[in-house]
Design an enzyme around this catalytic site. Structure first.
Site, PDB file in Angstrom:
ATOM      1  N   HIS A 185      -4.400   3.393   2.915  1.00 41.30           N
ATOM      2  CA  HIS A 185      -5.870   3.297   2.964  1.00 41.30           C
ATOM      3  C   HIS A 185      -6.419   2.178   2.089  1.00 41.30           C
ATOM      4  O   HIS A 185      -5.778   1.772   1.142  1.00 41.30           O
ATOM      5  CB  HIS A 185      -6.515   4.598   2.445  1.00 41.30           C
ATOM      6  CG  HIS A 185      -5.898   5.847   2.950  1.00 41.30           C
ATOM      7  ND1 HIS A 185      -5.419   6.824   2.114  1.00 41.30           N
ATOM      8  CD2 HIS A 185      -5.669   6.275   4.209  1.00 41.30           C
ATOM      9  CE1 HIS A 185      -4.926   7.819   2.836  1.00 41.30           C
ATOM     10  NE2 HIS A 185      -5.057   7.509   4.115  1.00 41.30           N
ATOM     11  N   ARG A 228      -0.529   9.208  -5.038  1.00 35.93           N
ATOM     12  CA  ARG A 228      -0.671   7.766  -4.821  1.00 35.93           C
ATOM     13  C   ARG A 228       0.575   7.064  -5.366  1.00 35.93           C
ATOM     14  O   ARG A 228       0.771   6.981  -6.566  1.00 35.93           O
ATOM     15  CB  ARG A 228      -1.938   7.264  -5.504  1.00 35.93           C
ATOM     16  CG  ARG A 228      -3.173   8.006  -5.002  1.00 35.93           C
ATOM     17  CD  ARG A 228      -4.472   7.561  -5.666  1.00 35.93           C
ATOM     18  NE  ARG A 228      -5.568   8.417  -5.221  1.00 35.93           N
ATOM     19  CZ  ARG A 228      -6.844   8.146  -5.404  1.00 35.93           C
ATOM     20  NH1 ARG A 228      -7.212   7.052  -6.042  1.00 35.93           N
ATOM     21  NH2 ARG A 228      -7.775   8.983  -4.974  1.00 35.93           N
ATOM     22  N   HIS A 266     -11.334   7.113  -0.400  1.00 34.85           N
ATOM     23  CA  HIS A 266     -11.258   6.153   0.699  1.00 34.85           C
ATOM     24  C   HIS A 266     -12.592   5.423   0.805  1.00 34.85           C
ATOM     25  O   HIS A 266     -13.650   6.049   0.663  1.00 34.85           O
ATOM     26  CB  HIS A 266     -11.002   6.867   2.030  1.00 34.85           C
ATOM     27  CG  HIS A 266      -9.724   7.645   2.053  1.00 34.85           C
ATOM     28  ND1 HIS A 266      -9.316   8.377   3.125  1.00 34.85           N
ATOM     29  CD2 HIS A 266      -8.761   7.793   1.106  1.00 34.85           C
ATOM     30  CE1 HIS A 266      -8.155   8.949   2.854  1.00 34.85           C
ATOM     31  NE2 HIS A 266      -7.798   8.615   1.629  1.00 34.85           N
ATOM     32  N   HIS A 302      -9.105   1.988  -0.660  1.00 32.80           N
ATOM     33  CA  HIS A 302      -9.922   2.851  -1.514  1.00 32.80           C
ATOM     34  C   HIS A 302     -11.102   2.060  -2.070  1.00 32.80           C
ATOM     35  O   HIS A 302     -11.067   0.835  -2.157  1.00 32.80           O
ATOM     36  CB  HIS A 302      -9.067   3.450  -2.628  1.00 32.80           C
ATOM     37  CG  HIS A 302      -8.195   4.584  -2.144  1.00 32.80           C
ATOM     38  ND1 HIS A 302      -8.169   5.817  -2.744  1.00 32.80           N
ATOM     39  CD2 HIS A 302      -7.340   4.667  -1.094  1.00 32.80           C
ATOM     40  CE1 HIS A 302      -7.330   6.606  -2.089  1.00 32.80           C
ATOM     41  NE2 HIS A 302      -6.795   5.937  -1.089  1.00 32.80           N
ATOM     42  N   HIS A 317     -13.365   6.781   8.106  1.00 30.90           N
ATOM     43  CA  HIS A 317     -13.759   5.987   6.953  1.00 30.90           C
ATOM     44  C   HIS A 317     -13.407   4.529   7.250  1.00 30.90           C
ATOM     45  O   HIS A 317     -12.404   4.276   7.931  1.00 30.90           O
ATOM     46  CB  HIS A 317     -12.984   6.416   5.708  1.00 30.90           C
ATOM     47  CG  HIS A 317     -13.183   7.862   5.335  1.00 30.90           C
ATOM     48  ND1 HIS A 317     -12.192   8.609   4.737  1.00 30.90           N
ATOM     49  CD2 HIS A 317     -14.249   8.679   5.467  1.00 30.90           C
ATOM     50  CE1 HIS A 317     -12.646   9.833   4.511  1.00 30.90           C
ATOM     51  NE2 HIS A 317     -13.900   9.907   4.943  1.00 30.90           N
ATOM     52  N   ASP A 368      -9.813   3.869   6.409  1.00 33.18           N
ATOM     53  CA  ASP A 368      -8.735   4.631   7.050  1.00 33.18           C
ATOM     54  C   ASP A 368      -7.844   3.748   7.905  1.00 33.18           C
ATOM     55  O   ASP A 368      -8.143   3.488   9.073  1.00 33.18           O
ATOM     56  CB  ASP A 368      -9.319   5.755   7.924  1.00 33.18           C
ATOM     57  CG  ASP A 368      -9.912   6.872   7.092  1.00 33.18           C
ATOM     58  OD1 ASP A 368      -9.663   6.905   5.869  1.00 33.18           O
ATOM     59  OD2 ASP A 368     -10.634   7.716   7.671  1.00 33.18           O
ATOM     60  N   HIS A 418       0.459   6.222  -0.002  1.00 39.31           N
ATOM     61  CA  HIS A 418       0.629   7.599  -0.456  1.00 39.31           C
ATOM     62  C   HIS A 418       2.045   8.124  -0.272  1.00 39.31           C
ATOM     63  O   HIS A 418       2.833   7.595   0.508  1.00 39.31           O
ATOM     64  CB  HIS A 418      -0.355   8.510   0.285  1.00 39.31           C
ATOM     65  CG  HIS A 418      -1.775   8.311  -0.153  1.00 39.31           C
ATOM     66  ND1 HIS A 418      -2.367   9.068  -1.122  1.00 39.31           N
ATOM     67  CD2 HIS A 418      -2.693   7.397   0.233  1.00 39.31           C
ATOM     68  CE1 HIS A 418      -3.606   8.644  -1.308  1.00 39.31           C
ATOM     69  NE2 HIS A 418      -3.842   7.631  -0.501  1.00 39.31           N
ATOM     70  N   HIS A 447     -12.957  11.691   7.625  1.00 38.79           N
ATOM     71  CA  HIS A 447     -11.679  11.008   7.624  1.00 38.79           C
ATOM     72  C   HIS A 447     -11.075  11.038   9.032  1.00 38.79           C
ATOM     73  O   HIS A 447     -11.200  12.038   9.734  1.00 38.79           O
ATOM     74  CB  HIS A 447     -10.728  11.677   6.637  1.00 38.79           C
ATOM     75  CG  HIS A 447      -9.363  11.064   6.608  1.00 38.79           C
ATOM     76  ND1 HIS A 447      -9.112   9.867   5.984  1.00 38.79           N
ATOM     77  CD2 HIS A 447      -8.191  11.460   7.160  1.00 38.79           C
ATOM     78  CE1 HIS A 447      -7.830   9.572   6.136  1.00 38.79           C
ATOM     79  NE2 HIS A 447      -7.248  10.514   6.847  1.00 38.79           N
TER      80      HIS A 447
END
Ligand SMILES: [Cu+2]
Ligand SMILES: [Zn+2]
Lengths: 235, 207
Positions: free
Chosen positions: B68, B165, B85, B70, B102, B105, B142, B93
């Site tokens: 993603h 993360r 995000h 962020h 998002h 995303d 992630h 999401h």
């Protein structure tokens, strides 16, 4: 003049109940910050608090260090005046030099920024500079940064504790144009960049309140432990 | 002709924001991890075109990993201080193909048996231009698979439940290529574009 321009810093702290709040205030009073410039909000049944301090002369690092006397691992800077950016100096060959530089706008509608930072590991700070560069490309050490951006060079000053600080005002720049570019430390008359980092979007005051535990259950405090572990291994 | 006018209007409206010399290329070097490393590059020929993303990562466990943009590029507290995000429109999401997603995303990256990701694709939701630019924000990889908002897990519509993360990197400006794209240059070119737009508008009106 740097001392005319106030900035706000927000620090998250783990505490042992609300009785500690007075102690926090008096510690800040000792370094010359008056009560009306201090705002403290507690959460999680008085196990955590956010301290917001408004100051026009103290570098944020000094405030953070003062609060760290309550326990180093329990204090984290989480916000800086509203339109703000941050650069962590962690890219480059020099293993000793490390630093964090923060940028915040003086006013919402006029150009002008305050640059406020701390750099460790420089033996003779007075002949070193922090410069802003055009690009934020660290895929090849500090070689992809391009030229110095708009003649933005700032002098470092040494302080008593062996690190160097920078607190400077630049009326020609605004935060928006710096995002994604970089800063690096170099020595006067030498074209070597010792350590650098990307200028990135930082959290403003109270913007990170809940977000620290959002995405994945990792808390601010877990992450601090992990970060210390990683930097310890590299050192 | 009409579509050309529309394109110019879009072009001007998104590029009028901000300052000179807007970049059309960006790069994130993934770090803040002792195992996972990589580069993600972004290029966008002009503000009304899609962003081409090239991803190269090593050191992952084989399989899918949430990937993603962020909101913040603030690594002063490690990957966790990058916020959630990037979601300026306050949507749910979702997957990269969803309209309800998002901005940040980008779904999953898929690591092969050696833990390597090497892929590229275009996305037309993220941008390198204007106030919604992803520059100065962070790329986060992630530990677990992003469920793309498709499961009953309470976090599915918020984060895709993608776990911790693993690594992150700030998206920085990459030196733009020599090609002078119509929307990327400074105010003088913007003036030129306005004149051009006016001329085109007048011509199309007369026909
Ligand atoms: Cu993420
Ligand atoms: Zn999302």
């Amino acid at each position: 003049m740097p001392s005319d321009i106030p900035t706000k810093v927000e620090i998250a702290m783990k505490i042992d109940g609300s009785q500690q709040l007075e102690a926090i205030k008096s510690r800040l009073n000792e370094i010359g910050i008056k009560n009306e410039k201090i705002q403290i909000v507690t959460e999680k049944n008085n196990k955590e608090c956010r301290v917001v301090v408004e100051t026009n002369s103290k570098p944020w690092i000094e405030i953070q260090e003062t609060l760290q006397t309550f326990g180093e691992k329990r204090v984290a800077l989480v916000g800086f005046s509203d339109q703000s950016a941050v650069a962590i100096l962690d890219k480059g060959d020099d293993l000793n030099i490390k630093g964090v530089i923060r940028f915040c706008s003086i006013s919402a509608n006029k150009p002008g920024i305050v640059i406020d930072g701390v750099v460790d590991g420089i033996e003779s700070p007075d002949d070193h500079f922090l410069s802003i560069y055009e690009y934020g490309d660290f895929s090849d050490g500090c070689h992809g940064l391009g030229n110095i951006y708009k003649d933005a060079n700032y002098k470092l000053t040494s302080n008593d504790s062996g690190s160097s600080t920078i607190r400077s005002v630049d009326h020609n720049l605004n935060i928006h144009e710096l995002i994604g570019r970089s800063v690096a430390i170099s020595k006067a008359n030498e074209n070597i960049k010792f350590k650098g980092g990307i200028i990135s979007r930082a959290a403003g005051i109270f913007q990170n309140w809940k977000k620290f535990c959002a995405c994945d259950g990792t808390t601010l405090w877990d992450e601090r432990d992990r970060q210390t572990a990683i930097s310890g291994r590299n050192a | 002709m009409k579509s050309l006018v529309i394109i110019f209007v879009i072009c001007l409206s998104c590029c009028a924001y901000g300052e000179d010399n807007k970049p059309a290329k960006a790069i994130a070097v993934l770090g803040f991890s002792d195992k996972v490393f990589g580069n993600v590059t972004f290029s966008q020929p002009s503000c009304h075109e899609a962003v081409f993303i090239q991803i190269a990562i090593v050191g992952l466990t084989p399989g899918k990993h949430g990937f993603h943009v962020h909101e913040k590029g603030d690594l002063s507290g490690g990957c966790v201080s990058t916020g959630g995000h990037y979601n300026p429109d306050k949507l749910k999401h979702g997957a990269r193909e969803d309209s309800d997603r998002h901005v940040g995303d980008l779904g999953n990256v898929v690591a092969d048996q050696t833990g390597t990701v090497s892929t590229s694709y275009s996305d037309n939701v993220i941008t390198l231009f204007g106030s919604r630019s992803i520059i100065g924000r962070a790329i986060v990889v992630h530990a677990a698979e992003d469920d793309l908002g498709r499961t009953d897990h309470p976090d599915s519509h918020k984060t895709g439940n993608a776990g911790g993360r693993l690594a992150c990197g700030i998206i920085g400006i990459l030196e733009p290529s020599d090609v002078d794209w119509p929307c990327t240059s400074g105010s003088s070119h913007l003036g030129l574009a306005s004149v051009l737009l006016l001329v085109i508008a007048v011509i199309s009106f007369r026909f």
